[in-house]
Design a protein around this motif. Structure first.
Motif, PDB file in Angstrom:
ATOM      1  N   GLY A 250     -18.844  10.958   2.765  1.00 36.69           N
ATOM      2  CA  GLY A 250     -19.755  11.056   3.897  1.00 36.69           C
ATOM      3  C   GLY A 250     -20.595   9.821   4.131  1.00 36.69           C
ATOM      4  O   GLY A 250     -21.335   9.761   5.113  1.00 36.69           O
ATOM      5  N   THR A 251     -20.492   8.831   3.257  1.00 34.54           N
ATOM      6  CA  THR A 251     -21.156   7.551   3.471  1.00 34.54           C
ATOM      7  C   THR A 251     -20.143   6.579   4.064  1.00 34.54           C
ATOM      8  O   THR A 251     -19.087   6.986   4.556  1.00 34.54           O
ATOM      9  N   GLU A 252     -20.424   5.282   3.978  1.00 34.28           N
ATOM     10  CA  GLU A 252     -19.453   4.274   4.394  1.00 34.28           C
ATOM     11  C   GLU A 252     -18.521   3.880   3.252  1.00 34.28           C
ATOM     12  O   GLU A 252     -17.652   3.025   3.433  1.00 34.28           O
ATOM     13  N   ASN A 253     -18.666   4.519   2.103  1.00 31.80           N
ATOM     14  CA  ASN A 253     -17.882   4.136   0.943  1.00 31.80           C
ATOM     15  C   ASN A 253     -16.608   4.955   0.791  1.00 31.80           C
ATOM     16  O   ASN A 253     -16.586   6.158   1.055  1.00 31.80           O
ATOM     17  N   LEU A 254     -15.566   4.288   0.322  1.00 35.45           N
ATOM     18  CA  LEU A 254     -14.337   4.940  -0.108  1.00 35.45           C
ATOM     19  C   LEU A 254     -14.160   4.657  -1.594  1.00 35.45           C
ATOM     20  O   LEU A 254     -14.399   3.533  -2.051  1.00 35.45           O
ATOM     21  N   TYR A 255     -13.729   5.675  -2.338  1.00 34.88           N
ATOM     22  CA  TYR A 255     -13.581   5.558  -3.781  1.00 34.88           C
ATOM     23  C   TYR A 255     -12.105   5.685  -4.148  1.00 34.88           C
ATOM     24  O   TYR A 255     -11.448   6.663  -3.781  1.00 34.88           O
TER      25      TYR A 255
END
Length: 359
Positions: A250-255
């Motif tokens: 839900g942020t701008e991050n991808l893990y």
């Protein structure tokens, strides 16, 4: 995730996320810096110019290191993350930095005096140097979709849709016949679990939960639960590139996760030329790119998985008619791709229709 709950949370939460630079910051180096650093006494100054709130990939900076006191300077080392950029034996000193090979997101510079007796840091945020291409969705075929399905994840395998649905007490994983929308096979989650995205990896079905911080791994054919794993963030969407699982929160991050240990091996910030693309939700890996629903919008963004740059934006507005809309209808969410046919499918939470599309 739940739209109503999200709106409440969004009003009180601010999420800060940092992206790694080409030489990712080492935990051991950071720990060393924290352990050896002392209170500022000598007046070491560290400035970056020209820079205000953000910059663009490719911009150049000058780092200036000065001293306010007469303390003897044995050495001043300048780091980007854990990488030593340059070392000086006297001040003032200047370092020129070109960001053309950096990835988007946050980067931290450190000036270290006399073997960690004093440390000063400066952070920069880099936006993408690409202006995303704009696309408009085109409907090629329409399928029925269960209006009770609060769609969280969608994939297409061997001519069947596999869909995960959310809401506590309503979360399921299901196998659905495209032509009729008939649920052929289903597995319900525990009532306290709010289900999220799914992806098929090998002969397993990997399924996220929202705020339980738990992932579930099922046998793909039987939906039998085989194991669970944990993660530190919320779980939203999930896909894979054939080697690693890729998860959004839900942020701008991808893990990027190791598919065996489920440990995070890489964090990638997603940025366009106007800033971070937050609220990344359902994911699908298509022809080397990551496609992501942007929660609470009619947009799907196309992301380069190597550098986090948004390369395209698909406008999906207008898919539903006024007759399609009902009191419980919710936002666009759900992207599937059939590798055998090259067809792409999208739907939404409690939508009455599912669409084969192109753009």
């Amino acid at each position: 995730m739940n739209t109503r709950i999200f709106l409440i949370l969004a009003a009180v939460l601010t999420i800060f996320a940092c992206n790694s630079n080409p030489e990712n910051t080492s935990d051991s180096v950071n720990d060393s810096l924290k352990n050896k650093a002392i209170e500022t006494k000598s007046g070491l100054n560290f400035a970056i110019s020209p820079y205000e709130n953000y910059s663009i990939i490719g911009d150049e900076f000058e780092l200036t290191i000065t001293m306010n006191s007469e303390i003897k300077v044995d050495s001043v080392s300048v780091f980007l993350g854990e990488k030593l950029i340059q070392k000086f034996t006297e001040l003032p000193a200047k370092v020129k930095v070109n960001t053309k090979d950096y990835v988007v997101g946050f980067h931290e510079f450190k000036a270290v005096l006399n073997d960690f007796s004093e440390i000063k840091t400066q952070q920069i945020q880099l936006f993408s140097d690409l202006q995303p291409k704009k696309y408009t969705i085109k409907v090629n075929k329409t399928y029925p979709h269960d209006i009770g399905a609060y769609t969280q994840g969608l994939i297409m395998v061997d001519g069947w849709f596999y869909e995960s649905t959310g809401m506590q007490g309503e979360s399921t994983v299901r196998k659905v016949k495209p032509e009729t929308g008939e649920i052929f096979q289903s597995n319900s989650m525990a009532k306290e679990i709010f289900g999220e995205g799914i992806t098929k990896f090998g002969d397993k079905l990997v399924h996220l939960s929202w705020q339980s911080y738990t992932g579930f791994v099922y046998d793909f054919k039987t939906f039998k639960l085989e194991k669970q794993f944990s993660y530190a963030t919320e779980g939203w969407g999930i896909t894979h590139n054939g080697k690693q699982l890729i998860m959004s929160d839900g942020t701008e991050n991808l893990y990027f996760l190791d598919p065996t240990t489920y440990a995070v091996v890489k964090t990638l910030g997603v940025y366009s030329n106007i800033g971070p693309t937050k609220q990344l939700n359902e994911l699908e890996y298509i022809k080397g790119k990551i496609f992501a629903n942007v929660y609470m919008t009619d947009e799907i963004v196309i992301i380069n998985p190597e550098n986090g740059k948004v390369e395209g934006i698909i406008n999906c507005a207008g898919l539903l008619t006024e007759k399609d809309k009902h009191p419980n209808i919710d936002v666009l969410n759900g992207i599937a791709y059939d590798e055998k046919t090259g067809k792409m499918y999208i739907t939404g939470k409690r939508w009455p229709k599912l669409f084969e599309v192109s753009y």
